[in-house]
Design a protein around this motif. Structure first.
Motif, mmCIF file in Angstrom:
data_model
loop_
_atom_site.group_PDB
_atom_site.id
_atom_site.type_symbol
_atom_site.label_atom_id
_atom_site.label_comp_id
_atom_site.label_asym_id
_atom_site.label_seq_id
_atom_site.Cartn_x
_atom_site.Cartn_y
_atom_site.Cartn_z
ATOM 1 N N LYS A 141 -35.046 -19.818 2.964
ATOM 2 C CA LYS A 141 -36.055 -20.774 3.424
ATOM 3 C C LYS A 141 -35.405 -22.096 3.857
ATOM 4 C CE LYS A 141 -40.570 -22.502 2.263
ATOM 5 N NZ LYS A 141 -41.616 -22.531 1.274
ATOM 6 N N GLY A 142 -35.566 -22.397 5.155
ATOM 7 C CA GLY A 142 -35.060 -23.649 5.704
ATOM 8 C C GLY A 142 -33.551 -23.726 5.844
ATOM 9 N N ARG A 143 -32.869 -22.600 5.769
ATOM 10 C CA ARG A 143 -31.397 -22.605 5.844
ATOM 11 C C ARG A 143 -30.912 -21.606 6.879
ATOM 12 N NH1 ARG A 143 -28.355 -22.046 0.578
ATOM 13 N NH2 ARG A 143 -26.740 -22.900 1.907
ATOM 14 N N ASN A 144 -29.685 -21.774 7.314
ATOM 15 C CA ASN A 144 -29.051 -20.869 8.259
ATOM 16 C C ASN A 144 -28.657 -19.583 7.533
ATOM 17 O OD1 ASN A 144 -26.349 -19.738 9.376
ATOM 18 N ND2 ASN A 144 -27.216 -20.882 11.097
ATOM 19 N N ALA A 145 -29.162 -18.443 8.017
ATOM 20 C CA ALA A 145 -28.937 -17.160 7.339
ATOM 21 C C ALA A 145 -27.450 -16.835 7.208
ATOM 22 C CB ALA A 145 -29.656 -16.041 8.086
ATOM 23 N N ARG A 146 -26.674 -17.076 8.250
ATOM 24 C CA ARG A 146 -25.236 -16.765 8.199
ATOM 25 C C ARG A 146 -24.555 -17.569 7.094
ATOM 26 N NH1 ARG A 146 -22.061 -14.122 11.265
ATOM 27 N NH2 ARG A 146 -23.507 -14.061 13.010
ATOM 28 N N ASP A 147 -24.866 -18.856 7.010
ATOM 29 C CA ASP A 147 -24.247 -19.704 5.983
ATOM 30 C C ASP A 147 -24.619 -19.228 4.581
ATOM 31 O OD1 ASP A 147 -23.221 -21.253 8.045
ATOM 32 O OD2 ASP A 147 -24.715 -22.854 7.830
ATOM 33 N N VAL A 148 -25.902 -18.932 4.374
ATOM 34 C CA VAL A 148 -26.365 -18.481 3.061
ATOM 35 C C VAL A 148 -25.702 -17.160 2.687
ATOM 36 C CG1 VAL A 148 -28.370 -17.669 1.747
ATOM 37 C CG2 VAL A 148 -28.573 -19.687 3.213
ATOM 38 N N LEU A 149 -25.681 -16.221 3.616
ATOM 39 C CA LEU A 149 -25.096 -14.905 3.317
ATOM 40 C C LEU A 149 -23.599 -14.998 3.069
ATOM 41 C CD1 LEU A 149 -27.228 -12.876 5.825
ATOM 42 C CD2 LEU A 149 -27.189 -12.547 3.344
ATOM 43 N N PHE A 150 -22.922 -15.877 3.792
ATOM 44 C CA PHE A 150 -21.484 -16.070 3.567
ATOM 45 C C PHE A 150 -21.256 -16.632 2.162
ATOM 46 C CE2 PHE A 150 -17.470 -18.374 3.871
ATOM 47 C CZ PHE A 150 -16.648 -17.367 4.356
ATOM 48 N N GLU A 151 -22.054 -17.648 1.776
ATOM 49 C CA GLU A 151 -21.925 -18.240 0.440
ATOM 50 C C GLU A 151 -22.241 -17.213 -0.651
ATOM 51 O OE1 GLU A 151 -24.591 -21.586 0.369
ATOM 52 O OE2 GLU A 151 -23.550 -22.560 2.037
ATOM 53 N N LEU A 152 -23.346 -16.475 -0.463
ATOM 54 C CA LEU A 152 -23.737 -15.482 -1.459
ATOM 55 C C LEU A 152 -22.704 -14.376 -1.596
ATOM 56 C CD1 LEU A 152 -27.580 -15.089 -0.787
ATOM 57 C CD2 LEU A 152 -26.477 -16.189 -2.758
ATOM 58 N N SER A 153 -22.143 -13.944 -0.477
ATOM 59 C CA SER A 153 -21.155 -12.855 -0.550
ATOM 60 C C SER A 153 -19.914 -13.293 -1.324
ATOM 61 C CB SER A 153 -20.791 -12.334 0.833
ATOM 62 O OG SER A 153 -20.056 -13.294 1.563
ATOM 63 N N ALA A 154 -19.497 -14.542 -1.158
ATOM 64 C CA ALA A 154 -18.317 -15.037 -1.877
ATOM 65 C C ALA A 154 -18.555 -15.031 -3.384
ATOM 66 C CB ALA A 154 -17.966 -16.441 -1.399
ATOM 67 N N ILE A 155 -19.782 -15.347 -3.789
ATOM 68 C CA ILE A 155 -20.115 -15.411 -5.215
ATOM 69 C C ILE A 155 -20.458 -14.030 -5.774
ATOM 70 C CG2 ILE A 155 -21.831 -16.291 -6.858
ATOM 71 C CD1 ILE A 155 -22.097 -18.733 -4.900
ATOM 72 N N ARG A 156 -21.251 -13.280 -5.024
ATOM 73 C CA ARG A 156 -21.821 -12.049 -5.568
ATOM 74 C C ARG A 156 -20.971 -10.801 -5.380
ATOM 75 N NH1 ARG A 156 -28.271 -12.522 -4.083
ATOM 76 N NH2 ARG A 156 -28.701 -14.321 -5.422
ATOM 77 N N ASN A 157 -20.202 -10.714 -4.311
ATOM 78 C CA ASN A 157 -19.451 -9.470 -4.072
ATOM 79 C C ASN A 157 -18.526 -9.089 -5.225
ATOM 80 O OD1 ASN A 157 -20.835 -9.090 -1.703
ATOM 81 N ND2 ASN A 157 -19.076 -9.410 -0.364
ATOM 82 N N PRO A 158 -17.836 -10.048 -5.865
ATOM 83 C CA PRO A 158 -17.008 -9.646 -7.022
ATOM 84 C C PRO A 158 -17.833 -9.036 -8.163
ATOM 85 C CG PRO A 158 -16.346 -11.805 -6.219
ATOM 86 C CD PRO A 158 -17.632 -11.458 -5.512
ATOM 87 N N VAL A 159 -19.079 -9.453 -8.294
ATOM 88 C CA VAL A 159 -19.950 -8.898 -9.339
ATOM 89 C C VAL A 159 -20.470 -7.529 -8.898
ATOM 90 C CG1 VAL A 159 -22.025 -9.269 -10.737
ATOM 91 C CG2 VAL A 159 -20.564 -11.212 -10.122
ATOM 92 N N TYR A 160 -20.911 -7.424 -7.633
ATOM 93 C CA TYR A 160 -21.352 -6.123 -7.124
ATOM 94 C C TYR A 160 -20.244 -5.082 -7.261
ATOM 95 C CZ TYR A 160 -25.200 -8.585 -4.666
ATOM 96 O OH TYR A 160 -26.293 -9.332 -4.326
ATOM 97 N N ALA A 161 -18.997 -5.517 -7.162
ATOM 98 C CA ALA A 161 -17.855 -4.601 -7.256
ATOM 99 C C ALA A 161 -17.759 -3.927 -8.622
ATOM 100 C CB ALA A 161 -16.556 -5.344 -6.931
ATOM 101 N N LEU A 162 -18.520 -4.389 -9.605
ATOM 102 C CA LEU A 162 -18.549 -3.743 -10.913
ATOM 103 C C LEU A 162 -19.346 -2.442 -10.893
ATOM 104 C CD1 LEU A 162 -19.108 -6.930 -13.100
ATOM 105 C CD2 LEU A 162 -16.962 -5.679 -12.757
ATOM 106 N N ALA A 163 -20.128 -2.232 -9.850
ATOM 107 C CA ALA A 163 -20.864 -0.969 -9.711
ATOM 108 C C ALA A 163 -19.858 0.164 -9.536
ATOM 109 C CB ALA A 163 -21.811 -1.028 -8.511
#
Length: 187
Positions: A141-163
């Motif tokens: 909401k109110g943010r650039n999707a690319r920027d948000v997804l880039f930020e989220l991927s940096a934080i979340r991908n290491p956690v998703y990798a536990l799957a």
């Protein structure tokens, strides 16, 4: 497709349930196709499909956006954990989770212990294209999707990798991703 070596094998007859008898839980960033792929995977496997976000909205009697706006993310995550715990009831099914569900420690522990977690992963460009097709994503909401997804991927991908299973979702028909998941489940 990769099987992560960090996971413990699914319990067998003497334990809880084999991977084929456990719920399958799809995790990953928004836009990766968890709901779309999940519906097709469930149909292919002859299993019920449940979208955790829809179950949360039904339980709360309001949309996820309304929950975020009215009560905040912490309240939403607590409700999300409780709904996912109810959905992971030992009955085989395919469950699509929201992008932040697996990031929460208690929710992740539950999924890893009682289900087969599959990380659906995609390039940022694929995700941006997909999220632009649907409104109502509170974190955008109110943010650039690319920027948000880039930020989220940096934080979340290491956690998703536990799957225990990692599958790339590419800009191709979703059936290709379903095929890869089915092969990984039978590996």
């Amino acid at each position: 497709m990769q099987r992560n070596s960090k996971s413990t094998p699914a319990p067998t007859e003497g334990g809880k349930a084999s991977a084929k008898q456990r719920p399958i839980v799809l995790v990953g960033l928004m836009g990766v196709g968890k709901s779309t792929v999940g519906k097709r995977l469930a149909a292919r496997m002859g299993l019920p499909f449940v979208d955790a976000d829809e179950a949360i909205e039904e339980a709360a009697g309001m949309t996820i956006t309304e929950i975020f706006e009215r009560y905040g993310e912490a309240h939403f995550r607590d409700g999300e954990r409780r709904v996912i715990a109810r959905l992971i009831d030992g009955v085989p099914k395919v469950i699509a989770t929201g992008g932040g569900a697996f990031i929460q420690e208690e929710t992740r522990a539950l999924i890893l212990e009682c289900a087969t977690a599959i990380w659906l992963d995609a390039d940022i460009d694929v995700l941006v294209d997909r999220v632009s097709r649907r409104e109502g994503r509170p974190l955008l909401k109110g943010r650039n999707a690319r920027d948000v997804l880039f930020e989220l991927s940096a934080i979340r991908n290491p956690v998703y990798a536990l799957a225990p299973i990692h599958v790339r979702s590419v800009a191709a028909p979703h059936e290709a991703t379903v095929d890869t998941i089915v092969k990984a489940l039978h590996a």
